[in-house]
Structures are given as structure tokens and as C-alpha cells.
Design an enzyme around this catalytic site. Structure first.
Site, short mmCIF file in Angstrom:
data_model
loop_
_atom_site.label_atom_id
_atom_site.label_comp_id
_atom_site.label_asym_id
_atom_site.label_seq_id
_atom_site.Cartn_x
_atom_site.Cartn_y
_atom_site.Cartn_z
CG MET A 15 -1.82 -1.27 1.25
SD MET A 15 -2.94 -1.33 2.66
CE MET A 15 -4.11 -0.02 2.21
CB SER A 16 1.94 3.40 -2.80
OG SER A 16 0.70 3.81 -3.36
CG LEU A 40 7.10 -1.66 0.32
CD1 LEU A 40 7.64 -2.10 -1.03
CD2 LEU A 40 7.39 -2.71 1.38
CB CYS A 109 10.99 -0.13 -8.12
SG CYS A 109 10.19 -0.14 -6.50
CB CYS A 208 8.71 7.33 -6.22
SG CYS A 208 9.98 6.07 -5.94
#
EC number: 2.8.1.13
Length: 374
Positions: A15-16, A40, A109, A208
């Protein structure tokens, strides 16, 4: 073929803090899976707040993810993978640009973090699958093998950045958003119906770990200024730069060339040489590429044998082009049915057979058309 998965699983939902991953976790839980949310922490020094709509590694994002997990009613944890992310993604990104190549950190990633470091830890803890908010589809064949396919909605398809996943990783991947024909507005409406506060949160964009979107500024801080020449195809100096790493093949804007070309037409970056810190520019026709060689191929299933005809995608938001491709001595040799432009070493080429992702590889060298188009 059937869509995965036929039985309830223990699922770790990445869950970002954004709307896609929150809705994906909610759908997984609603489908009867035993879901645990995890955010993360990928930055050693996360910012308190986003810069506009960019980034996805802030303290604000972790709080948004936690609130979403609370609403869904699932356990939630924050895992610190900042050091692994720095080594495998950020340092790789800097090194690639320093070498005159154009990397895609999102692929790296997915390959090294979400479906390697995260997945390895998830499996060690007894989870069956990692769930993300990517728009792609995993299909389960009758023989038990799995295939990666494009999302049902091509406008949102993200299979390109997942082309690095092998069959073992696909066996433990779940993409709940991939097989639904819904617009982003409908995803946001679904989030709002579910009571998720991230329903109206803007999407993250660009890279990001470069929150302000200034890639050249980020690289300048890491690599320092290195003045060099901008030359035309004959080797004549037409300008100067403060670092060859600030350019990419096919670039037109920001060249700061002092005088126009003899024909008055725009010039584009044709080549980047880190050895002598030189950037070569020329006409757009000189960008035409007829073939390429790519290294480090990764196959979403069995590797192809012999030459085959596929479609290929060369950038995350690019279209498809018809190619002939063949694995040769651990590399991938590709010929284009029609010349393409803006192909840069370091980028990924992803091969498709219809909607199925065959695999991906990193572009090493290109072959350009030597004759001017008619």
C-alpha cells in the site's frame, strides 16, 4: 485459461498511500482473502509532505496507507526497505545515467523490491501472494503455469513495467485492478464508496525518489557539473553543456544550442558519449532505428526458441510496434518492421504476443537507418 485466484490466500498488500493500491487491497479482502497491508519505507529521510502530486515515499503517504488499512479492516505494518531501494534502484539509476544510458527505475523497483525483496520476505512469513495496484492481469493456465497479460483497459495498462517478472514471481502476484474496465474516476468513486480518504488524492508522477521532478538537478547533485561539448554529426561544436548525463536520446528541448542548423530544422540528441563527455545532435531522421540488441532478458514463462514475430513496447506510455526477435547467446536481437525513433540504450523493450507479455530486456545497442527516408 482462468483468472487467478480460485481459493482464499494469505495476501500481503503493498500500500503506497495512493488510491489504486488502497482499492486493490480492499478488493482482495472483499474477495475473501486474508489480507495484511504493508507500506514500504523506501526513503531514509522521507519528507513530511509531498511536493505537488509527485513522489510516493513521504510520511504523509504512510499515514494515508495506514488509514486506508484501518477502513478496510486489515492489519498494517511499515517495512523499512530504504537501504535495499537505495542500492538496487537509486544507485543503479545514477550509474546508468553516468554511463550515458536512460534507465527506467520503475521496472527496477518491481524487479528488485516489490517482487524480490518484498516477495521473498512475504513468502518467508507464510504469505501466498503480494498484491499491488498495478493495472495488469495474471492468467492461470490449465497446466498450472501462469501468464502476464495486459490490463483489460489498455488506457491504464501497466504491464510494461511488470515485464521483468518471471513465472515464479507471477505465481505469487495479484493485481485486482487489472481485469476491470473502469476509468480512474470510477476507481476514485469506488474508493469514496468504501470510505477511503485517498479517493481524491492526486496520483504520483515521474520518479518517486525525485519529489520535485527535477531529474537533471538530482543527477547534478550526485554527479557534479561536468562541462562538455555539444557537436553536430560532422563533429563541429554547436554548443556546450554542464553534464552529458542531463540528456537522453531523442531529446529536443533544453539543448541550448547557440545557432540554428543550416537547414533551419530542429535538432535532436543522437548520441551521448560519457567517455569524452560529448553530446551529438542532428536531424530527426537520424533517430530512425531499424534494430537493436538487448541484454539481461527476463522471460514471463519459458524463453522463446528461435526467431519469432511479436509486438514490442519501448516506453511505459508508448505504443506497440511490430518486430522480429530472437534470443541469441544470452541476448535479444530485434529487428523492427518499420523504423522507430527515440530508442535509447538503458531503456527496456517488452515483447508481447497479443496481450500476453513474453518478456523484457535492457536495450544495449541500436542500429540506425543509414539512408535518408524517401
Amino acid at each position: 485459461m482462468t483468472k487467478t485466484s480460485p481459493r482464499p490466500l494469505r495476501v500481503l498488500a503493498a500500500m503506497s498511500g495512493g488510491v489504486d493500491s488502497a482499492v486493490a487491497a480492499a478488493r482482495a479482502a472483499e474477495a475473501g482473502h486474508d489480507v495484511t497491508g504493508v507500506h514500504l519505507a523506501l526513503s531514509a529521510n522521507p519528507q513530511s509532505f509531498r511536493t505537488g502530486a509527485r513522489g510516493c515515499c513521504t510520511i504523509e503517504d504512510s499515514r494515508d496507507a495506514r488509514r486506508a488499512a484501518d477502513v478496510i479492516g486489515i492489519p498494517f505494518y511499515v517495512w523499512d526497505l530504504a537501504e535495499r531501494f537505495r542500492e538496487d534502484v537509486v544507485e543503479d539509476f545514477v550509474a546508468e545515467y553516468e554511463a550515458g544510458r536512460t534507465p527506467n527505475p520503475c521496472l527496477r523497483c518491481n524487479e528488485k523490491i516489490k517482487f524480490a525483496a518484498l516477495l521473498d520476505k512475504a513468502l518467508a512469513l507464510g504469505f501466498d501472494a503480494v498484491c499491488t495496484g498495478h493495472y495488469a492481469t495474471v492468467v492461470l493456465n490449465e497446466d498450472g503455469s501462469r501468464e502476464l497479460h495486459r490490463a483489460s483497459d489498455m488506457a491504464k495498462d501497466q504491464s510494461y513495467v511488470l515485464g521483468v517478472l518471471d513465472e515464479k514471481q507471477l505465481a505469487h502476484a495479484m493485481f485486482p485492478l487489472g481485469d476491470t474496465l473502469t476509468t480512474k474516476d470510477e476507481i476514485r468513486a469506488e474508493a469514496e464508496r468504501r470510505g477511503l480518504a485517498v479517493a481524491k488524492k492526486p496520483d504520483s508522477h515521474d520518479i518517486c525518489f525525485i519529489a520535485d521532478g527535477d531529474t537533471q538537478g538530482f543527477l547534478a547533485k550526485r554527479l557534479g557539473k561536468a562541462e562538455g561539448d555539444i557537436v553536430d554529426e560532422s563533429g563541429t561544436k554547436v554548443g556546450s553543456h554542464e553534464g552529458a548525463y542531463g540528456f537522453t536520446i531523442g531529446q529536443r528541448k533544453g539543448l541550448r544550442i547557440g545557432h540554428p542548423a543550416a537547414d533551419g530544422k530542429p535538432r535532436y540528441v543522437l548520441d551521448i558519449s560519457p567517455v569524452n563527455n560529448t553530446v551529438t545532435v542532428g536531424p530527426v531522421e537520424a533517430l530512425d532505428v531499424t534494430g537493436l540488441t538487448a541484454i539481461k532478458p527476463r522471460w514471463c514463462g519459458d524463453a522463446p526458441v528461435g526467431p519469432g514475430t511479436y509486438t514490442a513496447q519501448l516506453r511505459a506510455h508508448g505504443g506497440e510496434t511490430e518486430v522480429t526477435a530472437e534470443p541469441v547467446d544470452g541476448e535479444l536481437v530485434v529487428s523492427f518492421a518499420e523504423p522507430v525513433r527515440g530508442v535509447a540504450p538503458g531503456q527496456a523493450i517488452v515483447l508481447y504476443d497479443g496481450t500476453r507479455v513474453v518478456g523484457s530486456a535492457t536495450i544495449a545497442t541500436t542500429t540506425r537507418r543509414t539512408e535518408a527516408p524517401v
